[in-house]
Enzyme design. Structure first.
Site, PDB file in Angstrom:
ATOM      1  N   SER A 157       0.869  -1.301  -0.018  1.00 24.21           N
ATOM      2  CA  SER A 157       0.045   0.051   0.026  1.00 24.21           C
ATOM      3  C   SER A 157       0.802   1.236   0.083  1.00 24.21           C
ATOM      4  O   SER A 157       1.801   1.541  -0.744  1.00 24.21           O
ATOM      5  CB  SER A 157      -0.905   0.122   1.211  1.00 24.21           C
ATOM      6  OG  SER A 157      -1.862   1.274   1.263  1.00 24.21           O
ATOM      7  N   ASP A 187      -8.593  -3.277  -6.337  1.00 20.93           N
ATOM      8  CA  ASP A 187      -8.673  -4.362  -5.095  1.00 20.93           C
ATOM      9  C   ASP A 187      -9.340  -3.728  -4.129  1.00 20.93           C
ATOM     10  O   ASP A 187      -9.129  -4.154  -2.947  1.00 20.93           O
ATOM     11  CB  ASP A 187      -7.082  -4.606  -4.668  1.00 20.93           C
ATOM     12  CG  ASP A 187      -6.433  -3.330  -4.263  1.00 20.93           C
ATOM     13  OD1 ASP A 187      -7.199  -2.181  -4.087  1.00 20.93           O
ATOM     14  OD2 ASP A 187      -5.469  -3.480  -3.717  1.00 20.93           O
ATOM     15  N   HIS A 219      -7.542  -5.480  -0.991  1.00 16.62           N
ATOM     16  CA  HIS A 219      -6.409  -4.482  -0.636  1.00 16.62           C
ATOM     17  C   HIS A 219      -5.422  -5.231   0.540  1.00 16.62           C
ATOM     18  O   HIS A 219      -4.212  -5.316   0.355  1.00 16.62           O
ATOM     19  CB  HIS A 219      -6.785  -3.212  -0.296  1.00 16.62           C
ATOM     20  CG  HIS A 219      -5.482  -2.247  -0.298  1.00 16.62           C
ATOM     21  ND1 HIS A 219      -4.626  -2.440  -1.415  1.00 16.62           N
ATOM     22  CD2 HIS A 219      -5.084  -1.330   0.535  1.00 16.62           C
ATOM     23  CE1 HIS A 219      -3.626  -1.188  -1.106  1.00 16.62           C
ATOM     24  NE2 HIS A 219      -4.023  -0.718   0.107  1.00 16.62           N
TER      25      HIS A 219
END
Lengths: 650, 684
Positions: B260, B586, B639
């Site tokens: 991320s 995602d 995610h």
């Protein structure tokens, strides 16, 4: 989450009360001058009332913050034996689901996800636990298929078990003056394996080196203050030699690494010359505490976890730990005394008992001084078989040498083989030979251990040495096995560095033992402490088979203080650069009441980490003070007198 | 995990209790079984059956049948438990897990080779208190963020105060020190039972990883990247750690696994470490080439995340900021009495790091009023994603065939309009839109009655709010202007640390400033031709891309004047739902942002990648967990949940054990990332 941090809640609440009670504080500080006088004169009066206020208002962190002290030098903590947490990285079937859970420390294996029903893995599956905590008894490294590794970071040793602080109080106080994660580093290592093995297996020494270098570089070049505790003291001694040694065996930092990176080493309760407890721990897994482990984790190993044979299991486990051998008394008879002589021989145990018994001590003292002349304890006889032997003049003791005695046949017919204590291999003949030698001094005790546990000592001999060097420039002293023995190494060439020896005094500490043979049975440990041996008179140091001297409950004063009091004082052959040494003793005062917990003036081996006076000293040095500014030596015991008696070439 | 263990305990207990327990005590064991939630359904069936019978036949039934029922029941449950117990591996309770990648690869003989560095993303890292106000008494070194969030519920306002940063400097407010938790515990679990890195760590450990070759580069994710170095020396520490692991593990280069926001944090690090000392780490131009084998980005937010737009603009979105995305339920409840959103906005606007996730590359990448790279996308595809092949065909054919095109022209989706006021505006031709005249920060504080100023909206006049709304649409580029208008102070602070443009000339000396380092479109990759960069991300989940806004009717104090128009819905197969346009992604990062750099921006030798290092796109198609027992899924593409995706873990482990990207099989693509990238007209 995995390692829940139990905050020092009681501590901080104390701190915050502080703010509210400023007025009290002022009164209090006025009183302070008076109080010191009072303490000597009228201890009892003071204890009750003032102690209560004292503990509330006087957290060293807050006090020094008000004085304007700020974080300056980065601080490195080096935890001692058994206080550091260990966690599982790979295990056998029986340890399923314990991945990265603490096997040692914390709640001893409790899955701390919060909602699970497991509590205390030691209690749930003791044999599995012993299996995972043991090391390979040939190599002293991991057994196949098992990887147990030290927990890293400050959590490694801030609390040993929930509520049982080790470093937490010190950390909280340092945080008060601005320390945080980037300026504090816990040099956690696997305390079970030998010092050099921590580098071989985990590269721990390299990591410490790199972290110290990083902290110095990111804090404007301010050198670090190192705080080793207990065995960490020896570990750091090893580190200082390692880091300057050339690369294949050492860290290759160059001969001025310590001078460049270390401001002060503030040893807390350091067993520089070993701990007599280690002998009873290795010899018979008992003593007042089972090995050192029990000293620190009271209650954990007391219960009958393994139904029977607790001691054997504990012995099997601890004998695979090389590090316990680093604490066998060093320096032999020169330091610890021989059959007739010991540096502490004139020590009077009664003074300690009376110490807290208020005012009439002084009047009694003279009388007892005369008494104790009659009955001198032979502390030099570390292990003696039978009370009479312990007290007899040396000429009357008949001894037959055990060293060449032939070990008898193995009488344990296979049923004991799951328990590995090496006593099965000794046979009755061997046991008898050991008992017939009657008395062992610090020198012969090492031979004794070689005799009763040859495999273990063979492993240990590769890593540790217990002698005194005749010629320190002998090239053999480049080997790492000498690095953790202060009597066989030189201190680094760093004249600007300071070495402190800080330890508690005023608690009876094990020094020598009276042993007896245990009744024969299958799978047993053939020797045990003769707990029926008691000293004759009030003033005797013998109690329950153990001779006690002054110390911090684990380390005798002699071991903790000698190097700084004499061995390294000034420019000597052990201290060629003339590094300044300071002795800071802290007189033990038991907690006055229940609220005080483990005491803010304690001198006990681990509890001293919560001693406010010690914390204040540490903070001052971390904020930039030197030893002179602290007030130089602060001595309560007879350490200087005893040191004088030791005849060591300097 | 816990329930599993309880479960096992039962298994041990059960056979003992069966024969020895009398009829009476059976009830107890039954209830305890129900508590476990195992075999509940069968219990209920049994129960209802029982009740019916009882009514019918009353006493007759009791003696014998009860006995039979019980025996049958017991045997069944016992059998079920037994079966389950034997089929349960360590990870997930009650579900037959296909062999975990760790065990599998271990059997293949893989062992730890390259040291691994994990770089957590935003909000997943724990934060703990080192110094606080009186209200936070007793919390020294306790987690404020992560863990159980107990303090949030106990003293919410105090918690907010401590989580905020100084709104001027973006650093600690006076008297408060909140620091990142160090070590693997920092982000292994976010909350109890909610894993982040734990599964990956456990699998790596199975092939021999441990503390000395596995490192978690925890940092304070609230700060701007350069400030983590200024305040905590996090970058220096990471550098020293990597160098140490490199040396200690036999001069094996490290494999970095950022997740991320950690992806752009590490991009920043790559530039920082080679830059000269006052601003950078002074590692010299060959540092990366010497120390890094590959960077395996997971769910990378290279070009930003549209979700940030809504969270900065109005602190909402499908999730409140990122916090909600990660900690569902934590911020949903009305903890702060009223005005949860306003509180959240106040706090999160002091966090510089959020600005780093703003969409980068402006209209060139994200599309303008009339065009966007994803516009050919069919949102239906996400619904029936299992018919991927056919839908892909239809995408391609629809470009050609007029019939289908005509149908879709009824509702052309203009993703480029990141924010539009009103659904009509979102669909209007661009010529009818009003341009946004930035009048500069000429704003009048319209009322002081609200007391303390919370968000900068309180300082805006109603006129300027209306001016913002009007009939307007904003693209990725003009949205920045909009933010500068509505939140000048925040943007002023943040733009000292981040930049969102595209570089014309990368050799311009201004690009040696650190504010450009985290933008892949304004930096060159290091000169390390052997290094590999992976883009690993999930696809197949609708992901927010742009928003339809409306004015907030509510005019009370401290309210946020804009909100998403949740009434705006598209057709059945439309991408518009409750005011949000979705694309493939995602759930947080759209495919475009995650994949473009690897698929095109850095592919081959170009100006962004002068040394021509290899890049690989690895996509993982989302499969929701097949059963309840599977937990958060072994094939999830979401995610955060993707960190438990077995395929991804296997890829990471193979690379850590020495494989190259080509040996993994090169690119693995399920989405339209290639054709989307083609449409982006970026000079390379």
């Amino acid at each position: 989450m995995l390692r829940k941090r139990k905050g020092a809640s009681s501590e901080t609440s104390r701190l915050s009360n502080e703010d509210k009670e400023k007025e009290e504080e002022e009164d209090e500080s006025k009183n302070k001058g008076k109080k010191k006088k009072h303490r000597q004169e009228e201890k009892r009066k003071w204890n009750c009332l003032d102690n209560c206020c004292w503990s509330i208002t006087r957290s060293p962190g807050v006090k020094l913050q008000k004085e304007g002290l700020r974080a300056k030098h980065p601080v490195v903590f080096v935890p001692g034996i058994v206080t550091g947490g260990l966690e599982l990285w790979e295990g056998h079937q029986c340890a399923d689901g314990l991945f990265r859970k603490r096997l040692w420390g914390g709640t001893f294996g409790e899955a701390s996800t919060g909602n699970s029903g497991i509590s205390g893995d030691v209690y749930k599956r003791p044999l599995c636990w012993v299996e995972h905590m043991s090391l390979d008894n040939e190599s002293g490294l991991d057994p196949p298929g098992i990887r147990v590794r030290p927990v890293t970071g400050l959590v490694a040793a801030d609390y040993f078990a929930p509520g049982y602080f080790v470093w937490a109080v010190l950390i909280a106080n340092l945080a008060r003056i601005g320390y945080e994660e980037k300026t504090m580093y816990m040099a956690a290592y696997d305390w079970r394996i030998s010092f050099q093995h921590t580098e071989v297996r985990d590269q721990t020494l390299s990591r410490i080196k790199s972290n110290i270098e990083l902290m110095v570089a990111t804090n404007n070049g301010n050198k670090v203050v190192v705080l080793p505790h207990s065995m960490g003291v020896l570990y750091f001694l090893h580190f200082m030699k390692w880091v300057e040694a050339p690369a294949p065996m050492g860290g290759g930092g160059g001969s001025d690494w310590c001078a460049k990176h270390i401001k002060a080493v503030m040893n807390i309760g350091g067993p520089f010359l070993g701990v007599p407890k280690a002998i009873s721990g290795l010899f018979s897994s008992e003593a007042k505490d089972v090995a050192v482990a029990r000293a620190i984790a009271p209650g954990v190993l007391d219960k009958d976890l393994f139904r029977f044979q607790t001691l054997q299991h504990v012995m099997r486990m601890t004998r695979t730990w090389d590090s316990t051998m680093s604490m066998i008394p060093k320096g032999g008879e020169t330091i610890w005394g021989d059959l007739d002589w010991s540096p502490e021989e004139s020590y009077d145990c009664n003074t300690k008992k009376h110490r807290h018994n208020d005012t009439d001590v002084s009047s009694n003292n003279e009388v007892e001084g005369v008494d104790s002349q009659k009955e001198t304890s032979h502390f030099g006889r570390m292990v003696s078989f039978g009370k009479d032997v312990a007290e007899a003049p040396s000429s009357q003791i008949e001894r037959s040498d055990f060293r060449d005695a032939i070990k008898g046949n193995n009488f344990a017919n296979g049923s004991c083989h799951d328990v590995w204590t090496e006593y099965q291999d000794m046979g009755i003949g061997g046991i008898k030979a050991v008992a017939d030698y009657k008395v062992y001094t610090a020198g012969s005790v090492v031979d004794l251990l070689h005799y009763v546990a040859p495999k273990m000592m063979k492993r240990g001999d590769a890593h540790f040495s217990y002698g005194i060097a005749d010629n320190l420039d002998d090239p053999k002293y480049h080997d790492y096995k000498y690095w953790s023995n202060p009597l066989e190494t030189k201190l680094p060439n760093a004249p600007g560095m300071e070495i402190y020896s800080m330890y508690g005094v005023g608690i009876p500490t094990e020094r020598a033992y009276v042993y007896k043979l245990s009744p024969v049975s299958e799978c047993y440990i053939p020797f045990q402490i003769d707990t029926s041996a008691e000293g004759g008179t009030e003033g005797s140091c013998l109690k329950g088979g153990v001779f006690a001297v002054d110390g911090d409950e684990t380390v005798p004063v002699l071991s903790a203080g000698y190097m700084c009091a004499k061995g390294w004082r000034g420019k000597t052959r052990f201290n060629p650069a003339g590094i300044h040494t300071f002795i800071r003793e802290y007189d033990h005062a038991p907690p006055a009441n229940l609220l005080e917990g483990r005491g803010t003036q304690s001198g006990a081996h681990v509890d001293i980490m919560g001693n406010f006076a010690l914390i204040e000293d540490v903070i001052r040095v971390a904020a930039g003070a030197t030893g002179e500014e602290l007030g130089g030596d602060q001595v309560h015991s007879d350490i200087f007198k005893w040191s004088e008696k030791i005849n060591l070439q300097l | 995990m816990a329930s599993l263990l309880r479960f096992r305990k039962l298994c041990y207990v059960e056979p003992v209790s069966c024969p020895s327990l009398g009829f009476d005590s059976f009830k107890d064991s039954k209830t305890s079984l129900e508590d476990e939630g195992v075999g509940v359904t069968s219990n209920e069936v049994v129960k209802t059956d029982k009740k019916r019978r009882r009514r019918k036949e009353g006493k007759e039934w009791r003696c014998v049948d009860w006995c039979c029922w019980m025996i049958g029941y017991m045997c069944t449950t016992w059998w079920i438990l037994l079966v389950l117990y034997h089929s349960v591996p360590i990870t997930l309770p009650g579900f037959q897990v296909p062999e975990s990648p760790g065990t599998k690869l271990r059997k293949e003989g893989l062992t730890a080779l390259h040291p691994v560095v994990l770089v957590p993303g935003i909000v997943t890292g724990g934060l703990e208190l080192w110094e606080g106000r009186p209200c936070a008494e007793g919390l020294f070194r306790k987690r404020l963020w992560g863990g159980s969030f107990a303090e949030l519920f106990k003293r919410p306002l105090c918690w907010l105060e401590h989580m905020s940063l100084d709104s001027k400097t973006g650093l600690d407010p006076p008297g408060i020190r909140v620091r990142a938790v160090p070590g693997l515990v920092a982000a292994d679990y976010f909350a109890p039972g909610y894993f982040v890195w734990a599964v990956l760590i456990e699998n790596l450990a199975q092939i021999g990883y441990e503390g000395k070759n596995l490192h978690m580069a925890a940092y304070d994710w609230r700060l701007s990247f350069q400030n983590t170095e200024v305040r905590d020396q996090s970058l220096s520490r990471l550098k020293s750690k990597i160098e140490l692991m490199f040396v200690n593990n036999g001069y094996k280069k490290v494999v970095v696994v950022p997740h991320s926001m950690g992806v752009i944090y590490f991009l920043h690090f790559l530039k920082w470490v080679e830059a000269p000392p006052p601003m950078g780490g002074g590692g010299g131009p060959q540092w990366c080439a010497k120390h890094i084998k590959s960077v395996m980005n997971i769910g990378p937010a290279f070009l930003g995340v549209p979700k940030t737009v809504s969270s900065l603009f109005s602190a909402e979105g499908k999730d409140v900021a990122f916090a909600r995305a990660m900690a569902p339920g934590v911020l949903d409840s009305d903890i702060f009495g009223l005005q949860t959103l306003e509180h959240m906005m106040r706090v999160s606007r002091t966090w510089d790091s959020i600005i780093s996730l703003m969409p980068k590359g402006g209209e060139t990448v994200w599309g303008n009023l009339d065009w966007s790279p994803e516009e050919g996308c069919i949102c239906d595809k996400t619904k029936n994603k299992y018919f991927q092949a056919s839908s892909r065909n239809s995408t391609q054919s629809s470009n050609a065939s007029d019939g289908k095109l005509g149908f879709r022209l009824e509702e052309p989706i203009r993703y480029g309009r990141m924010i539009s006021f009103g659904k009509e505006t979102a669909e209007l031709p661009s010529s009818e839109l009003q341009p946004f005249n930035q009048k500069g920060p000429a704003q009048i504080k319209h009322s002081s009655s609200c007391g303390e100023v919370w968000t900068e909206y309180d300082e805006m006049s109603k006129e300027s709010i209306r001016e913002v709304a009007g009939k307007k649409a904003y693209t990725a580029k003009s949205f920045l202007d909009l933010l500068r208008f509505v939140a000048p102070k925040m943007m002023h602070r943040a733009e000292g640390h981040f930049s969102h443009g595209i570089a014309e000339d990368l050799d311009d000396p201004k690009y040696s400033h650190y504010k450009y380092w985290s933008n892949p479109l304004e930096t060159k990759l290091p000169d390390a031709s052997e290094m590999e960069i992976y883009c690993q991300y999930g696809v197949g989940i609708p992901t927010e891309r742009s928003y339809v806004y409306q004015m907030s009717p509510n005019d009370k104090c401290r309210s946020i004047p804009f909100r998403i128009d949740t009434t705006a819905d598209g057709n059945d197969n439309g991408c518009l739902k409750s005011g949000v346009y979705f694309v493939d992604g995602d759930e947080t990062v759209p495919v475009l942002s995650a994949g473009f750099m690897c698929a095109k921006g850095w592919r081959g030798k170009n100006r962004f990648n002068p040394s021509g290092m290899a890049t690989y796109v690895r996509e993982y198609r989302h499969k929701p967990p097949a059963s309840y027992f599977e937990g958060r899924g072994l094939h999830s593409g979401a995610h955060v949940d993707i960190m438990g995706n077995f395929d991804l873990i296997e890829d990471v482990m193979r690379v850590a054990a020495g494989a190259t990207g080509a040996e993994l099989g090169g690119d693995k693509i399920h989405s339209d990332i290639v054709s989307m990238s083609e449409r982006i007209n970026l000079r390379l």
